[in-house]
Design a protein around this motif. Structure first.
Motif, short mmCIF file in Angstrom:
data_model
loop_
_atom_site.label_atom_id
_atom_site.label_comp_id
_atom_site.label_asym_id
_atom_site.label_seq_id
_atom_site.Cartn_x
_atom_site.Cartn_y
_atom_site.Cartn_z
N MET A 92 -34.40 -3.14 28.59
CA MET A 92 -35.76 -2.88 29.07
C MET A 92 -36.66 -2.54 27.89
N PRO A 93 -37.95 -2.85 27.99
CA PRO A 93 -38.87 -2.55 26.89
C PRO A 93 -38.87 -1.05 26.58
N GLU A 94 -38.92 -0.74 25.31
CA GLU A 94 -38.94 0.65 24.87
C GLU A 94 -40.39 1.09 24.67
N VAL A 95 -40.74 2.21 25.28
CA VAL A 95 -42.09 2.77 25.17
C VAL A 95 -41.97 4.15 24.54
N HIS A 96 -42.73 4.39 23.47
CA HIS A 96 -42.68 5.68 22.79
C HIS A 96 -43.83 6.56 23.28
N LEU A 97 -43.48 7.76 23.74
CA LEU A 97 -44.45 8.75 24.20
C LEU A 97 -44.55 9.82 23.12
N VAL A 98 -45.70 9.90 22.47
CA VAL A 98 -45.84 10.71 21.25
C VAL A 98 -46.48 12.05 21.58
N GLY A 99 -45.72 13.12 21.45
CA GLY A 99 -46.24 14.47 21.67
C GLY A 99 -46.49 15.17 20.35
N GLY A 100 -47.74 15.48 20.08
CA GLY A 100 -48.09 16.20 18.86
C GLY A 100 -48.36 17.67 19.08
N THR A 101 -48.52 18.08 20.35
CA THR A 101 -48.72 19.48 20.72
C THR A 101 -47.95 19.74 22.01
#
Length: 340
Positions: A1-10
């Motif tokens: 399945m496509p990989e989706v990156h969820l970017v948490g900076g805080t």
């Protein structure tokens, strides 16, 4: 399945991204990858872990945008996702993805304070991120209208609601023990501009009403912050994130200042502005303490920032962008309930 990156900076970003990752896993069309970064990646990772899923990638700590862009670019050079999900003003992640030609899903897009002061970096970053985002996920009708007014293509804007409501419900479902209180609690989180007036007001409040407890929101980690918000009698803040979380928890908000960034909450009635001077702040708090009904009616309309289904819409929209299924229907707009 496509990989989706969820970017948490805080931590505030991680709180809002975690329900989307859970929705992606539940829908079974995407592989969500949680990235913990920013100045305190360990705290961001702990916020993700509060939802039962640790961060998949921990980036080195940095408060430099240039360093954050460089580290994300290095990661995405060898592990390129099909899409990236960023929230709010995380411009570093947006720029790194844009330069790698990775589609950008912008969570909480279109929120505006109406200020372009040189010291309001977050507002400028939100506006800049709009220029590189692929799909703009608006939390409120007002945010969607802001984007359209800025000439964003209407087909690229989706009204999803915000995920703070989803996050509050998810933490409650995990069996987080509620805070039990006898004394009314006033939770405070204000910036430097209102700090002196609020400090004076709080000292006078506790002197005249020793039964009232006052606490600062800043040191509280998630999910403790969510639990305390649910137990608070009211929240005094000029921070839009804290105000959104308070309304998601069913707690009314007083906003010292002009209310910039709080338009939806003010229109719905869950928040009210107060002049940022000690006497006015104290009078507003006294009014709500003296009448539980006056306090409760402020949150009758619920949160204007979401309906608890935003995470599912965002997950579905991301999958549709990548060719898996259809885009969801937008969140239904509801009439605003104002209080006298």
């Amino acid at each position: 399945m496509p990989e989706v990156h969820l970017v948490g900076g805080t931590c505030a970003e991680a709180l809002r991204l975690a329900p989307v990752a859970a929705a992606m896993r539940a829908q079974g069309r995407l592989t969500p990858v949680l990235l913990a970064g920013g100045a305190d990646p360990a705290a961001v990772a702990r916020t993700f872990a509060a939802f039962g899923r640790p961060a998949d990638v921990a980036l080195p700590a940095t408060d430099s945008r240039a360093a954050a862009v460089r580290r994300l670019d290095q990661l995405w050079a060898v592990r390129t996702p099909s899409a990236v999900l960023v929230r709010g003003d995380n411009l570093a992640a947006g720029l790194a993805a844009y330069w790698r030609r990775i589609p950008i899903m912008h969570l909480d897009a279109g929120r505006r304070s109406g200020s372009l002061r040189s010291d309001d970096r977050a507002e400028a970053d939100r506006r800049l991120l709009t220029q590189v985002a692929t799909v703009h996920l608006a939390a409120t009708p007002q945010a969607a209208m802001n984007l359209l007014d800025e000439r964003v293509v209407a087909g690229d804007v989706l009204l999803t609601g915000g995920t703070a409501v989803d996050a509050t419900a998810a933490l409650a479902a995990r069996g987080t023990t509620p805070v039990s209180r006898t004394n009314p609690l006033v939770l405070v989180g204000v910036g430097a501009a209102a700090d002196d007036a609020v400090g004076t007001a709080m000292r006078r409040l506790t002197a005249e009403r020793p039964e009232v407890d006052v606490a600062a929101a800043a040191p509280l980690p998630y999910p403790d912050r969510t639990r305390v918000l649910s137990a608070a009698y009211l929240v005094l803040t000029d921070d839009p994130d804290l105000a959104e979380e308070a309304l998601a928890a069913g707690t009314p908000v007083l906003v010292p200042g002009d209310g910039g960034g709080h338009a939806e909450a003010l229109h719905a009635g869950g928040a009210r502005t107060v002049e940022p001077v000690a006497e006015a702040i104290l009078a507003a708090i006294r009014s709500l303490l003296e009448s539980r009904l006056r306090r409760d009616v402020m949150v009758t309309a619920g949160s204007p920032y979401g309906d608890g289904l935003a995470a599912g819409r965002i997950a579905q929209a991301t999958a549709a962008l990548l060719g898996h299924g259809q885009f969801p229907e937008p969140m239904p707009a509801r009439p605003l309930i104002t209080t006298p």
